[in-house]
Design a protein around this motif. Structure first.
Motif, PDB file in Angstrom:
ATOM      1  N   ARG A   1     -19.978 -25.802  19.075  1.00  0.00           N
ATOM      2  CA  ARG A   1     -18.698 -25.144  19.370  1.00  0.00           C
ATOM      3  C   ARG A   1     -17.648 -26.176  19.787  1.00  0.00           C
ATOM      4  N   GLN A   2     -18.082 -27.191  20.536  1.00  0.00           N
ATOM      5  CA  GLN A   2     -17.139 -28.247  20.901  1.00  0.00           C
ATOM      6  C   GLN A   2     -16.640 -28.976  19.661  1.00  0.00           C
ATOM      7  N   ARG A   3     -17.537 -29.249  18.733  1.00  0.00           N
ATOM      8  CA  ARG A   3     -17.108 -29.924  17.499  1.00  0.00           C
ATOM      9  C   ARG A   3     -16.152 -29.045  16.708  1.00  0.00           C
ATOM     10  N   LEU A   4     -16.439 -27.737  16.648  1.00  0.00           N
ATOM     11  CA  LEU A   4     -15.542 -26.825  15.945  1.00  0.00           C
ATOM     12  C   LEU A   4     -14.191 -26.759  16.645  1.00  0.00           C
TER      13      LEU A   4
ATOM     14  N   VAL B   1      -9.028 -28.171   6.026  1.00  0.00           N
ATOM     15  CA  VAL B   1     -10.252 -27.609   6.601  1.00  0.00           C
ATOM     16  C   VAL B   1     -11.431 -28.527   6.314  1.00  0.00           C
ATOM     17  N   ASP B   2     -11.552 -28.943   5.059  1.00  0.00           N
ATOM     18  CA  ASP B   2     -12.649 -29.852   4.691  1.00  0.00           C
ATOM     19  C   ASP B   2     -12.553 -31.164   5.460  1.00  0.00           C
ATOM     20  N   ARG B   3     -11.346 -31.679   5.586  1.00  0.00           N
ATOM     21  CA  ARG B   3     -11.148 -32.947   6.297  1.00  0.00           C
ATOM     22  C   ARG B   3     -11.563 -32.811   7.759  1.00  0.00           C
ATOM     23  N   SER B   4     -11.170 -31.718   8.412  1.00  0.00           N
ATOM     24  CA  SER B   4     -11.493 -31.532   9.820  1.00  0.00           C
ATOM     25  C   SER B   4     -12.994 -31.345  10.035  1.00  0.00           C
ATOM     26  N   LEU B   5     -13.630 -30.557   9.160  1.00  0.00           N
ATOM     27  CA  LEU B   5     -15.074 -30.361   9.278  1.00  0.00           C
ATOM     28  C   LEU B   5     -15.818 -31.677   9.119  1.00  0.00           C
ATOM     29  N   ASP B   6     -15.387 -32.460   8.154  1.00  0.00           N
ATOM     30  CA  ASP B   6     -16.037 -33.755   7.933  1.00  0.00           C
ATOM     31  C   ASP B   6     -15.792 -34.693   9.109  1.00  0.00           C
ATOM     32  N   LEU B   7     -14.599 -34.644   9.667  1.00  0.00           N
ATOM     33  CA  LEU B   7     -14.230 -35.543  10.750  1.00  0.00           C
ATOM     34  C   LEU B   7     -15.086 -35.303  11.994  1.00  0.00           C
ATOM     35  N   VAL B   8     -15.432 -34.042  12.249  1.00  0.00           N
ATOM     36  CA  VAL B   8     -16.193 -33.728  13.463  1.00  0.00           C
ATOM     37  C   VAL B   8     -17.693 -33.617  13.197  1.00  0.00           C
ATOM     38  N   GLY B   9     -18.119 -33.856  11.960  1.00  0.00           N
ATOM     39  CA  GLY B   9     -19.542 -33.896  11.667  1.00  0.00           C
ATOM     40  C   GLY B   9     -20.207 -32.549  11.500  1.00  0.00           C
ATOM     41  N   LEU B  10     -19.458 -31.520  11.092  1.00  0.00           N
ATOM     42  CA  LEU B  10     -20.048 -30.222  10.778  1.00  0.00           C
ATOM     43  C   LEU B  10     -20.250 -30.146   9.263  1.00  0.00           C
ATOM     44  N   ASN B  11     -21.497 -30.207   8.812  1.00  0.00           N
ATOM     45  CA  ASN B  11     -21.799 -30.231   7.380  1.00  0.00           C
ATOM     46  C   ASN B  11     -21.644 -28.838   6.769  1.00  0.00           C
TER      47      ASN B  11
END
Length: 305
Positions: free
Chosen positions: A134-137, A108-118
């Motif tokens: 929403r697109q980033r999520l 989860v942390d890796r995916s959030l970081d990968l798409v730029g959601l802090n």
């Protein structure tokens, strides 16, 4: 990695997708292009097992999607960024999916970081997200299981120019590491920048597919005449235009895309006494011109079911 074989979908007598076949190879981004109502989303839904085909088949990594034991670990899918629970936070959405997929919290942390959601964005409820967030999520969700294939329908909608540039790099890196991406988008210049191969669909049928460079270099000749019907008849009679394409291979201004050299097309018109308004190589306008030339005249109305 994705194989689509003669996929057809009809609703009653109306064919939405008609005999569509193509493949997506490892290490490539395939741009899947067509006007609204052309059948792109329906094709993607059939690949993902959400819509049963009338005839034909689609496999991902050698199997139908529904036969994969844990598809989220093999294929990342983003078909509708708005289809997320608005009352949950971004982190909660991904955490629930991680449990379903059997991956750890670090994913989860890796995916959030990968798409730029802090962390602040991850704690916000999805109903407060902009379309770009929403697109980033949705992309984070698609990447959560560390898949080998991505199937993305309009993932750049709502992204600002910086976000679009970021997404281009993300998809290019994914493919360069051996993955396969099937990307549907109306942002033709972005598709042209990132795609290796193109599949163009119009009226439910494939109108062109192949290596991007070859398609853009060998787009044929664009010709416009005062009497389009007479020109089409002459080109068919000369063997330069297939009879079944005479009505479909047009652009927005009544022109014809002819798979032949300009000199040969001009000679046919001159012999038939047809006055031409324009005669030029079709590839000069890049992907946008090729797209408009191949898909114009197709229905742009979304089917209502």
């Amino acid at each position: 990695m994705i194989e689509v074989n003669q996929l057809t979908k009809r609703y009653g007598r109306h064919p939405v997708v008609d005999d569509v076949s193509f493949a997506c190879e490892p290490g490539t981004v395939t741009g899947f292009l067509g006007p609204n109502g052309a059948g792109k989303s329906t094709t993607m839904r059939m690949i993902c097992g959400l819509t049963p085909p009338t005839t034909g088949s689609a496999t991902v990594l050698g199997r139908p999607y529904r036969n994969l034991p844990n598809p989220g670990r093999e294929i990342g899918v983003l078909l509708d960024a708005s289809a997320q629970h608005g009352g949950r936070t971004g982190r909660e959405v991904l955490t629930l999916s991680a449990r379903t997929l059997g991956v750890g919290r670090n994913a989860v942390d890796r995916s959030l970081d990968l798409v730029g959601l802090n962390p602040t964005a991850a704690r916000r409820r999805v109903r407060a997200y902009s379309l770009g967030m929403r697109q980033r999520l949705g992309l984070a969700h698609a990447l959560l299981g560390d898949p080998r294939v991505l199937i993305l329908d309009e993932p750049a909608n709502g992204l600002d120019p910086e976000g679009i540039f970021w997404m281009r790099g993300l998809l290019r890196d994914f493919a360069d590491r051996g993955g396969a991406v099937l990307l549907s988008s109306h942002l033709l210049r972005e598709v042209e920048a990132v795609a290796d191969r193109l599949v163009m669909i119009g009226g439910g049928r494939i109108v062109a597919q192949g290596d991007k460079a070859e398609l853009l270099a060998g787009a044929g000749t664009l010709v416009r005449a005062r009497d389009r019907a007479a020109l089409a008849t002459a080109l068919v009679a000369a063997g330069l235009l297939p009879a079944d394409e005479a009505g479909a291979a047009s652009d927005t201004d009544g022109g014809l895309l002819v798979p032949a050299e300009a000199e040969a097309v001009g000679q046919v018109a001159a012999t038939a006494g047809i006055v031409l308004r324009e005669l030029r190589p079709a590839g000069g306008g890049g992907l946008e011109q090729l797209f408009l030339t191949l898909t114009a005249g197709q229905s742009t109305k979304e089917a209502v079911r």
